[in-house]
Design an enzyme around this catalytic site. Structure first.
Site, PDB file in Angstrom:
ATOM      1  N   CYS A 114       0.812  -1.220   0.000  1.00  0.00           N
ATOM      2  CA  CYS A 114       0.000   0.000   0.000  1.00  0.00           C
ATOM      3  C   CYS A 114       0.852   1.281   0.000  1.00  0.00           C
ATOM      4  CB  CYS A 114      -1.007  -0.038   1.137  1.00  0.00           C
ATOM      5  SG  CYS A 114      -2.404   1.047   0.798  1.00  0.00           S
ATOM      6  N   HIS A 120      -3.762  -5.388   2.783  1.00  0.00           N
ATOM      7  CA  HIS A 120      -3.282  -5.649   4.135  1.00  0.00           C
ATOM      8  C   HIS A 120      -3.870  -6.996   4.563  1.00  0.00           C
ATOM      9  CE1 HIS A 120      -2.094  -1.453   4.175  1.00  0.00           C
ATOM     10  NE2 HIS A 120      -3.316  -1.107   3.830  1.00  0.00           N
TER      11      HIS A 120
HETATM   12  N1  GLN Z   1      -1.894   6.891   2.258  1.00  0.00           N
HETATM   13  C1  GLN Z   1      -2.095   6.004   1.166  1.00  0.00           C
HETATM   14  C2  GLN Z   1      -3.470   6.090   0.514  1.00  0.00           C
HETATM   15  O1  GLN Z   1      -4.434   6.425   1.171  1.00  0.00           O
HETATM   16  C3  GLN Z   1      -1.803   4.591   1.609  1.00  0.00           C
HETATM   17  C4  GLN Z   1      -2.788   4.034   2.602  1.00  0.00           C
HETATM   18  C5  GLN Z   1      -2.377   2.690   3.125  1.00  0.00           C
HETATM   19  O2  GLN Z   1      -1.196   2.408   3.276  1.00  0.00           O
HETATM   20  N2  GLN Z   1      -3.342   1.866   3.467  1.00  0.00           N
HETATM   21  O3  GLN Z   1      -3.582   5.825  -0.654  1.00  0.00           O
END
Ligand code: GLN
Length: 242
Positions: free
Chosen positions: A94, A195
């Site tokens: 992510c 995740h």
């Molecule tokens: N900040 C990033 C987004 O919102 C990654 C979010 C995350 O790692 N779940 O796209």
């Protein structure tokens, strides 16, 4: 690369640790230990030198602003680039995936931030946040397919350039944002959105990373409890339940 003492490096948990992706590193260490290998897990924080001689490096998810700090620190340190040049593997989830690209955007004004340039992808804020259980179809290097279960929570949508290949096809979820492709792979750098932690739910993906980083084939493990967890998550994703 050493089978006597495989080394796994989990990077910057204080910045990119809010989605529990440190579990991926624990899963990797455990899967090697279950096979009798003396695997070491190193947790490296910003300001500490990134070791250049490990086999597998991991980055997790996090908030937008933390991503900027992580990019700056990793560039200033340089150790991750040296390790990848020597053939180490990087697995990034992510926010970690997004920072591996050429650029990503941050904040209300969509400021464009230069990424690490390890994957030919770029990320921009999408029209909506992608949240929920996902199911992906990953074609393994041997050509057979494996289902990937996890959950996504991201506002950034990612577009692949010609040097990157999608990691998987989307059955459920947004994936890279187009609801079609998910993640990216380019050489030894693998980025993905889910995740879970994803490697706890998807042992075949964990073993793929371990085999690639150690340059060897690992004997299969028989862990029915992991398969049961996996099957439950796949069933509930298809049933539309959280
Ligand atoms: N900040 C990033 C987004 O919102 C990654 C979010 C995350 O790692 N779940 O796209």
């Amino acid at each position: 690369m050493s089978l006597d003492h495989p080394r796994i490096v989990l990077l910057y948990q204080s910045l990119l640790g809010i989605y529990g992706d440190h579990g991926n590193a624990v899963v990797c260490q455990k899967r090697l230990q279950w096979r009798g290998l003396d695997a070491e897990l190193l947790m490296i924080e910003p300001g500490e030198p990134v070791p250049t001689d490990a086999d597998l490096y991991l980055l997790g998810g996090g908030e937008d602003t933390a991503q900027i700090t992580a990019v700056r620190q990793l560039k200033a340190d340089g150790g991750l680039f040296t390790a990848l040049d020597r053939g180490a593997v990087l697995f990034a989830v992510c926010a970690g995936y997004q920072i591996c690209g050429s650029s990503f955007t941050i904040g209300a004004h969509d400021e464009i931030i230069e990424g690490l340039g390890l994957l030919d992808v770029q990320t921009r804020r999408g029209p909506q946040r992608a949240v929920g259980e996902v199911l992906h179809h990953w074609t393994k290097p041997d050509g057979t397919e494996s289902l990937v279960t996890g959950f996504e929570n991201h506002g950034g949508w990612t577009t692949l350039g010609t040097d990157a290949t999608a990691l998987a096809d989307v059955e459920i979820g947004w994936g890279n944002g187009d609801r079609t492709t998910e993640g990216a792979i380019q050489g030894n750098v693998i980025g993905t959105y889910p995740h879970g932690p994803i490697l706890a739910r998807n042992p075949e993906l964990a073993d793929f990373l371990l085999e690639r980083s150690l340059g060897t084939t690992l004997e299969p493990l028989d862990k029915p409890e992991i398969e049961q967890l996996r099957e439950r998550r796949i069933r509930s994703a298809r049933a539309g339940k959280p």
